[in-house]
Every structure is written in C-alpha cells, then in structure tokens.
Motif scaffolding. Sequence first.
Motif, short mmCIF file in Angstrom:
data_model
loop_
_atom_site.label_atom_id
_atom_site.label_comp_id
_atom_site.label_asym_id
_atom_site.label_seq_id
_atom_site.Cartn_x
_atom_site.Cartn_y
_atom_site.Cartn_z
N ASP A 264 8.61 8.16 -73.23
CA ASP A 264 8.87 9.60 -73.24
C ASP A 264 9.04 10.18 -74.65
O ASP A 264 9.20 11.39 -74.80
N LEU A 265 9.05 9.33 -75.66
CA LEU A 265 9.20 9.84 -77.02
C LEU A 265 7.97 10.66 -77.42
O LEU A 265 6.83 10.32 -77.06
N ASP A 266 8.20 11.72 -78.19
CA ASP A 266 7.09 12.49 -78.77
C ASP A 266 6.81 11.94 -80.16
O ASP A 266 7.65 12.05 -81.07
N VAL A 267 5.64 11.33 -80.30
CA VAL A 267 5.27 10.65 -81.54
C VAL A 267 3.95 11.22 -82.03
O VAL A 267 2.98 11.29 -81.28
N VAL A 268 3.91 11.60 -83.31
CA VAL A 268 2.67 12.09 -83.91
C VAL A 268 2.36 11.26 -85.14
O VAL A 268 3.25 10.89 -85.90
N LEU A 269 1.08 10.96 -85.31
CA LEU A 269 0.62 10.17 -86.45
C LEU A 269 -0.45 10.98 -87.17
O LEU A 269 -1.44 11.39 -86.56
N LEU A 270 -0.26 11.19 -88.45
CA LEU A 270 -1.15 12.02 -89.27
C LEU A 270 -1.90 11.15 -90.27
O LEU A 270 -1.31 10.34 -90.97
N GLU A 271 -3.21 11.31 -90.34
CA GLU A 271 -4.06 10.48 -91.20
C GLU A 271 -4.94 11.38 -92.07
O GLU A 271 -5.60 12.28 -91.56
N LYS A 272 -4.92 11.15 -93.39
CA LYS A 272 -5.68 12.00 -94.29
C LYS A 272 -7.18 11.72 -94.26
O LYS A 272 -7.99 12.58 -94.62
N GLY A 273 -7.59 10.53 -93.84
CA GLY A 273 -9.01 10.21 -93.76
C GLY A 273 -9.71 11.00 -92.67
O GLY A 273 -9.09 11.51 -91.73
N SER A 274 -11.03 11.07 -92.76
CA SER A 274 -11.80 11.83 -91.77
C SER A 274 -11.69 11.22 -90.38
O SER A 274 -11.86 11.90 -89.37
N GLU A 275 -11.41 9.93 -90.31
CA GLU A 275 -11.13 9.23 -89.06
C GLU A 275 -10.19 8.09 -89.39
O GLU A 275 -10.04 7.71 -90.55
N VAL A 276 -9.55 7.55 -88.38
CA VAL A 276 -8.73 6.36 -88.61
C VAL A 276 -9.65 5.24 -89.11
O VAL A 276 -10.71 4.99 -88.55
N GLY A 277 -9.25 4.59 -90.18
CA GLY A 277 -10.04 3.52 -90.77
C GLY A 277 -10.89 3.95 -91.94
O GLY A 277 -11.35 3.11 -92.71
N ALA A 278 -11.09 5.25 -92.12
CA ALA A 278 -11.97 5.73 -93.19
C ALA A 278 -11.45 5.38 -94.57
O ALA A 278 -12.22 5.21 -95.53
N HIS A 279 -10.11 5.29 -94.72
CA HIS A 279 -9.52 5.00 -96.03
C HIS A 279 -8.89 3.61 -96.08
O HIS A 279 -8.14 3.31 -97.00
N ILE A 280 -9.21 2.76 -95.11
CA ILE A 280 -8.63 1.42 -95.07
C ILE A 280 -9.55 0.45 -95.81
O ILE A 280 -10.73 0.30 -95.46
N LEU A 281 -9.00 -0.20 -96.82
CA LEU A 281 -9.74 -1.23 -97.55
C LEU A 281 -8.80 -2.40 -97.78
O LEU A 281 -7.71 -2.25 -98.34
N SER A 282 -9.21 -3.56 -97.31
CA SER A 282 -8.39 -4.76 -97.47
C SER A 282 -9.33 -5.94 -97.48
O SER A 282 -10.48 -5.83 -97.08
N GLY A 283 -8.88 -7.11 -97.91
CA GLY A 283 -9.73 -8.28 -98.07
C GLY A 283 -10.74 -8.52 -96.95
O GLY A 283 -11.91 -8.31 -97.15
N ALA A 284 -10.40 -8.92 -95.78
CA ALA A 284 -9.08 -9.31 -95.37
C ALA A 284 -9.16 -10.57 -94.54
O ALA A 284 -9.98 -10.68 -93.64
N VAL A 285 -8.28 -11.51 -94.89
CA VAL A 285 -7.98 -12.61 -93.98
C VAL A 285 -6.63 -12.28 -93.36
O VAL A 285 -5.63 -12.11 -94.06
N LEU A 286 -6.62 -12.13 -92.05
CA LEU A 286 -5.44 -11.66 -91.34
C LEU A 286 -4.66 -12.81 -90.74
O LEU A 286 -5.20 -13.63 -89.99
N ASP A 287 -3.38 -12.87 -91.08
CA ASP A 287 -2.43 -13.72 -90.37
C ASP A 287 -2.02 -12.93 -89.13
O ASP A 287 -1.42 -11.85 -89.24
N PRO A 288 -2.33 -13.42 -87.92
CA PRO A 288 -2.11 -12.59 -86.72
C PRO A 288 -0.66 -12.54 -86.26
O PRO A 288 -0.39 -11.95 -85.21
N CYS A 289 0.29 -13.10 -87.04
CA CYS A 289 1.68 -13.14 -86.56
C CYS A 289 2.23 -11.74 -86.31
O CYS A 289 3.02 -11.54 -85.38
N GLY A 290 1.84 -10.76 -87.13
CA GLY A 290 2.33 -9.40 -86.92
C GLY A 290 1.81 -8.81 -85.63
O GLY A 290 2.56 -8.18 -84.86
#
Length: 549
Positions: free
Chosen positions: A35-61
């Motif tokens: 029931d919480l009201d949660v809003v997420l704001l992203e400056k990129g044109s879409e989610v992922g547009a500004h994401i840059l990482s290696g990446a080898v992911l440790d999936p523990c998170g």
Amino acid sequence: MAEIERESMEYDVVIVGAGPAGLSAAIRLKQLDADLDVVLLEKGSEVGAHILSGAVLDPCGLDALMPDWKEKGAPITVPVREDKFYLLGEGGKVSIPHWPMPGLMSNEGNYIVSMGNVCRWMAEQAEALGVEIFPGMACSELVYGENGEVKGVVAGEFGKNPDGTPGPGYEPGMELHGKYVFLSEGVRGSLAKEVMAKYDLSKDHCPQKFGLGMKEIWEIDPEKHREGRVEHTMGWPLGKNAGGGAFIYHLDNNQVYVGFVVHLNYKNPHLFPYMEFQRFKHHPHVAELLEGGKRVAYGARAISEGGYQSMPKMVAPGVALLGCSVGMVNVPRIKGNHNAMLSGKAAAEAAVAALKEGRASDELADYETEVREGAIGKDLWKVRNVKPLWSKYGLGGSLGLGGLDMWTNTLGFSLFGTIKHGKSDAEITEPAAKHKPIGYPRPDGKLSFDRLTNVSYSFTNHEESQPAHLKLKDESVPVSVNLATYAGPSARYCPAGVYEFVEEEGKEPRFVINFQNCVHCKTCDIKDPAQNINWTVPQGGDGPNYPNM
C-alpha cells in the motif's frame, strides 16, 4: 525573476535514480507494504539508458531481494566459465595463477551481464508491484522542509533558455514530496553532493577516491569467442603513470565487453586516459582477439574506489544515500552492483519500519548500521587497504601487500590496521612543469578510434538550446589556472571530448564546453584541479542512450 510556482505530489518514498540500488529499494518497499506510494525518477530516456558497468555480477544481492529471479526470467544467463588474470608488458603477458589469491577473488557462481538490461528487467518487476517509474525526469533541485529536512525533489523542468531564464515553452516541473527521499544517482550525483555538503556527511571520513571506467562492446569472430570467459589485466600501458587495469568479458552472441579503468589519483596532468584505453587494444593479446571484429558501442563513467574508509555518513533528516552515491565498490573484485542492491534493500527495510512507527523525515539510522555492520560492510572491510596500498606503493605493492592483507582479513585481522586515503584526486594533480608530456599514437580507425567518433557510439544527445549543465564557478580559471599551471587537463581527462582550449592568432586561448558530447561520467567534477567545474543534470531524457551496456 519571479519565484517559480510548481504543483506538488505526495508519496511515502521518493527515489532518485533507476540503477540497481534505487530499483532494489523500490521493489523491497512494495514487497514489505503493497500500500505504500513509491515513485522512482530516472533522468535517462528509459531505464537502463545511463547504466554502464563491467559487469560480472555477484548474484548475492539479487538472491536476497528476489530469490526466484531465474524463474522470473532475469537476463542473467551467462555464468563465468573461465577466470584469467594477466600482467601485461608492452609485447607480452604473464598469467597470474589463482592459488595465491584469497577465495573472495574467485568468480565462481558469478555471471557476465548487461547491467542496463538487468535494470530494465528490474524496472518491470517494480512496476508489476505498483511502483510508479518516470524515465526522462531529471531531478534538478532538492526541496527542504521548515526544519531543514529534505522534503522532496523538483523533477521534469524543461524549456530553459541558454542563459537559464524560462523560454517560450518553459515547463517548471513538479515537486515530488516524500516522507523519505532516497538518492541513488550513482557516482558523484549532484543532489547527493549537495546533501553531503549541507549536512557535512564526509566529516571524519576519508575523501572519496575514484576511477574512470571506459568500455566498448565488440562483435568478434565466432572462432575467437569463448562465452563465459573473464579476463582481467594490469600493467601495460599505464605502467607507473597511473593505477588501473582492464577487463575483457565474453558474453553471448559473439560479443565481448572491452573495458579499461584509470585511477583518477594520477599526478601527471599530461596523462590521457582515453588514449591509454585505445593504446591497450593494440597489445598483441587484445589485438588478436579484436581483429576482424566490429565495435558496436562505447561509454564511460566514474567509479567510486575509496571503499570502507571513504563511505560518508549515509543519512540526514529525510534523506538516505544509496549505492554509488555512498561508494560501495569492492575494488579488487571490481564489483559493486551486489552491494548497491543490498543497500537499496536495507534502506527500504529501515524506511518501512520507521513508517510503521509513525515516523517521517528523520534519520534512518538503522539503514546506516546495517550497511556498515552487515554484508556490505563485511565485504568492503576485508579489502579496505588494497586501494590505499596501491596508491602508496604502486602495482607491485598492491599485488603483494594488498594480497597479504586480504588473506589476513579473511582470518579476522590486518597487519596494517586501516590505512587512510590521503588527498582527493583533484588535489593530487601536480603542475605540468613537474612532468614530461606523454606521446600517444594516432588511432588507426580499426582497433582504436578518436573520441568524437567513439562518442557517436554512445548515442548521446542533448537539446542544444538548454543551458550547459556543466557549470564553471569562475570562468577565468580554466585559462588562468588550469591551462597555465596544469596544461589544460580537462582536454584530456574527459573521455567524451567535452572540453577544449581554442587558440586563435593574436588572441588569448578560449575555453569551450561542448556539453552536447557529455556522457555523464562526472570525471570533470572529480578531477578538475581547481574544483571549478560543477556537474549538474541536463533536462530529462538527455545524455547517452546505452544499448546492452
């Protein structure tokens, strides 16, 4: 100018930045209380547009956040199958065996991923839970309450003239208020920087240290492709000029990620990180892999490298800093996404507990305790001395003393205690007169490329009629100080060719900011010797549009 009037909207939690930390926080909030009201704001044109990482992911998170991520179809499908370390010389390489390394350095159980695609998938999970996600909404200001607490943000301001005044199509944006505001902007975010200064959150902590990471995606000859292979290199071409290293990750579809990291605590202002990256690809080991292939994308971003000692206080009234806004990268492991996810989860849990108690706009002390004493703190504590040892003793010291320190820390003690970082990366830059210029070969257009050509592969776009989002505190400093004393390092440390010194016959050199090229890496805000450049957000949706990064 008359005070701008804005409409406002009320939420329980406002989240800035749709990276792994912000998305994890949004998902966990709704998992705990639908029931919480949660809003997420992203400056990129879409989610992922500004994401840059290696990446080898440790999936523990992700395991902690969504244990059923495989069943839900997460784009995490390329397990690490080979794990190689090399020390490069100019013409050859030496393989570094795994057996002297502590277990934490193993990539067993990890995955080669596009974090941009992982974040796109996480956004789908968040929206399915009822999170409101608004891409293309840059958060340009913080909103403060009557008692000095962070009350919300201003998002969606468009249509300013180049001089900053409202243009004919001006849209003032909206104020989004929250009982708590989470800042997950990534490295050196403009709002997090303001919060840290206002509340003096870095007091009694070491200055944050940074690296510049540059990355290309290549499609290579299928005969050379080894899906699941991970390589890390150190040594050439940087040598003693700077700390850093490189990575080559073989993902699926005959593609490889080729990346290069330069620690920004280098002294010689003549160093040209981008050209060091381009030179790296001409090493025989790398050139043989890439020859006949095709580069399909390019990008760059700063990396927080200070580790445990450099994490500032993470909370202030009404606000919490998440992920790389704090700096949670495990430098020897070259991983931070797992800690970003865990930080988002921890912040959400602290906020939900506070809201159930009827609290709002106070400090989420339980969040900070969990970060420092829980899985994130334990991960970073074991490796806390590797970066300062590297800075002090160079590559050899990092391999020898850093490795020894990691081993002893797995047993619960350290021979070195906790080594502090010294000066900031800006302060460590020395006058050009103390150093020799560095000559770099011209890019050949096959393996190596000039900056502007490569920037076109980041698919960066900025509306040119808006004010420059790269702001000078003093317009005279670039020429009178940085050019005169440091040989104009901004023309080199920027991986996108934003800054140049134009010399015209009979005139003083002129400093030009080509903000349209900016890939939002924040290096200028970090490395400028005079700390005269302030990186702020452009209007929403502008910047790079990274595919598959």
